[in-house]
Design a protein around this motif. Structure first.
Motif, PDB file in Angstrom:
ATOM      1  N   GLU A 141       0.820  -1.205   0.000  1.00 13.83           N
ATOM      2  CA  GLU A 141       0.000   0.000   0.000  1.00 13.83           C
ATOM      3  C   GLU A 141       0.862   1.267   0.000  1.00 13.83           C
ATOM      4  O   GLU A 141       0.596   2.208  -0.725  1.00 13.83           O
ATOM      5  N   ASN A 142       1.913   1.276   0.807  1.00 17.75           N
ATOM      6  CA  ASN A 142       2.774   2.443   0.939  1.00 17.75           C
ATOM      7  C   ASN A 142       4.118   2.128   0.290  1.00 17.75           C
ATOM      8  O   ASN A 142       5.040   1.667   0.938  1.00 17.75           O
ATOM      9  N   TYR A 143       4.230   2.368  -1.016  1.00 19.53           N
ATOM     10  CA  TYR A 143       5.417   1.990  -1.788  1.00 19.53           C
ATOM     11  C   TYR A 143       6.285   3.171  -2.182  1.00 19.53           C
ATOM     12  O   TYR A 143       7.394   2.978  -2.658  1.00 19.53           O
ATOM     13  N   ASP A 144       5.792   4.383  -1.986  1.00 22.98           N
ATOM     14  CA  ASP A 144       6.565   5.575  -2.324  1.00 22.98           C
ATOM     15  C   ASP A 144       6.108   6.712  -1.414  1.00 22.98           C
ATOM     16  O   ASP A 144       4.911   7.008  -1.353  1.00 22.98           O
ATOM     17  N   PRO A 145       7.036   7.359  -0.701  1.00 20.71           N
ATOM     18  CA  PRO A 145       6.624   8.389   0.266  1.00 20.71           C
ATOM     19  C   PRO A 145       5.881   9.565  -0.369  1.00 20.71           C
ATOM     20  O   PRO A 145       4.914  10.073   0.218  1.00 20.71           O
ATOM     21  N   TRP A 148       2.358   8.299  -1.328  1.00 18.60           N
ATOM     22  CA  TRP A 148       1.604   8.025  -0.111  1.00 18.60           C
ATOM     23  C   TRP A 148       1.148   9.330   0.553  1.00 18.60           C
ATOM     24  O   TRP A 148      -0.013   9.442   0.971  1.00 18.60           O
ATOM     25  N   ASN A 149       2.031  10.319   0.643  1.00 15.34           N
ATOM     26  CA  ASN A 149       1.663  11.594   1.280  1.00 15.34           C
ATOM     27  C   ASN A 149       0.585  12.328   0.489  1.00 15.34           C
ATOM     28  O   ASN A 149      -0.336  12.909   1.073  1.00 15.34           O
ATOM     29  N   HIS A 151      -1.657  10.880  -1.409  1.00 14.31           N
ATOM     30  CA  HIS A 151      -2.858  10.082  -1.179  1.00 14.31           C
ATOM     31  C   HIS A 151      -3.502  10.459   0.148  1.00 14.31           C
ATOM     32  O   HIS A 151      -4.717  10.685   0.229  1.00 14.31           O
ATOM     33  N   LYS A 152      -2.719  10.527   1.203  1.00 15.93           N
ATOM     34  CA  LYS A 152      -3.245  10.865   2.532  1.00 15.93           C
ATOM     35  C   LYS A 152      -3.887  12.265   2.536  1.00 15.93           C
ATOM     36  O   LYS A 152      -4.928  12.471   3.149  1.00 15.93           O
ATOM     37  N   GLU A 167     -10.416   6.707  -2.663  1.00 19.86           N
ATOM     38  CA  GLU A 167      -9.261   5.817  -2.684  1.00 19.86           C
ATOM     39  C   GLU A 167      -9.582   4.441  -3.253  1.00 19.86           C
ATOM     40  O   GLU A 167      -8.717   3.787  -3.829  1.00 19.86           O
ATOM     41  N   TYR A 171      -6.661   5.325  -5.744  1.00 21.57           N
ATOM     42  CA  TYR A 171      -5.315   5.077  -5.222  1.00 21.57           C
ATOM     43  C   TYR A 171      -4.772   3.739  -5.721  1.00 21.57           C
ATOM     44  O   TYR A 171      -5.302   2.675  -5.407  1.00 21.57           O
TER      45      TYR A 171
END
Length: 181
Positions: A141-145, A148-149, A151-152, A167, A171
Motif C-alpha cells: 500500500e505504501n510503496y513511495d513516500p 503516499w503523502n 494520497h493521505k 481511494e 489510489y
C-alpha cells in the motif's frame, strides 16, 4: 531493477510506462502490448517519435490478447511484466493471470509489477485468481513516500484539485506477482 532485462507492458494503452522504462533504464528490450490493433498502431508511432531516447534498449510493440495462447517465441521470456489499472474487469482475471504465468521467465527474480486500485472487490478477486494460477502476490500500500503523502492529503480533503477523490477507485496499490513454484 531493469538493467539487462526483457520487459513487457501489458494492456498499455498508448505505452507511457513502457516508453518511460525504455528511455530511463538499461533494459535490454521493452515490448509494449495492447489487445486493440488501433492502439498498437499508436504505440508504434510513439516508439518511432521517441526512438532517439532509448539508447541501446530495443523497443517494439505487439498485439497481445490475454485470452489467446501467446506465440511460442514469447512464452517464458520476460524478466519483468508491468501493468497499470488492468484488474478492474473481473471477466478478464483468469486470462490475465494465465498470461502473466505463461509470459514470465522461470526464474527466482522474474516478477510482474501491477499498479491497481481496489475498485470494490475487483482487486481482491484478482488476487484469488492469481493464487489459483500458481502465482504468489505481495500487495504493497505504501510503496513511495511522495505518492503516499499525496494520497493521505487527498483522503483528508486537503486538495481542492481532486474534490471527488475516492481511494477505492483512485489510489493505485502495488502488486508484486511471481511464480509460486
Amino acid at each position: 531493477m531493469f538493467r539487462s532485462t526483457k520487459v513487457l507492458e501489458l494492456g498499455s494503452g498508448y505505452g507511457l510506462a513502457g516508453l518511460v522504462i525504455a528511455a530511463s533504464t538499461d533494459a535490454d528490450e521493452v515490448v509494449i502490448s495492447d489487445g486493440n490493433p488501433q492502439v498498437v498502431q499508436y504505440i508504434q508511432q510513439n516508439i518511432s517519435i521517441n526512438a532517439e531516447t532509448f539508447g541501446q534498449t530495443k523497443v517494439k510493440s505487439m498485439i497481445l490478447h490475454w485470452d489467446h495462447e501467446p506465440a511460442s517465441e514469447i512464452i517464458s521470456s520476460f524478466d519483468i511484466i508491468v501493468a497499470s489499472d488492468c484488474t478492474f474487469f473481473k471477466q478478464f482475471h483468469g486470462s490475465l493471470a494465465r498470461a502473466v504465468r505463461s509470459l514470465l521467465k522461470h526464474s527466482e527474480t522474474s516478477q510482474a509489477i501491477f499498479l491497481s486500485p481496489r475498485r470494490g472487490d475487483s482487486l481482491s478477486k484478482f488476487l484469488e485468481v492469481i493464487k489459483k494460477n500458481g502465482l504468489s502476490c505481495e500487495l504493497i500500500e505504501n510503496y513511495d513516500p511522495t505518492v503516499w503523502n499525496m494520497h493521505k492529503k487527498y483522503v483528508l480533503g486537503d486538495y481542492r484539485s481532486w474534490p471527488n477523490y475516492n481511494e477505492e477507485h483512485c489510489y493505485p496499490l502495488l502488486l508484486r506477482i511471481s511464480r509460486s513454484e
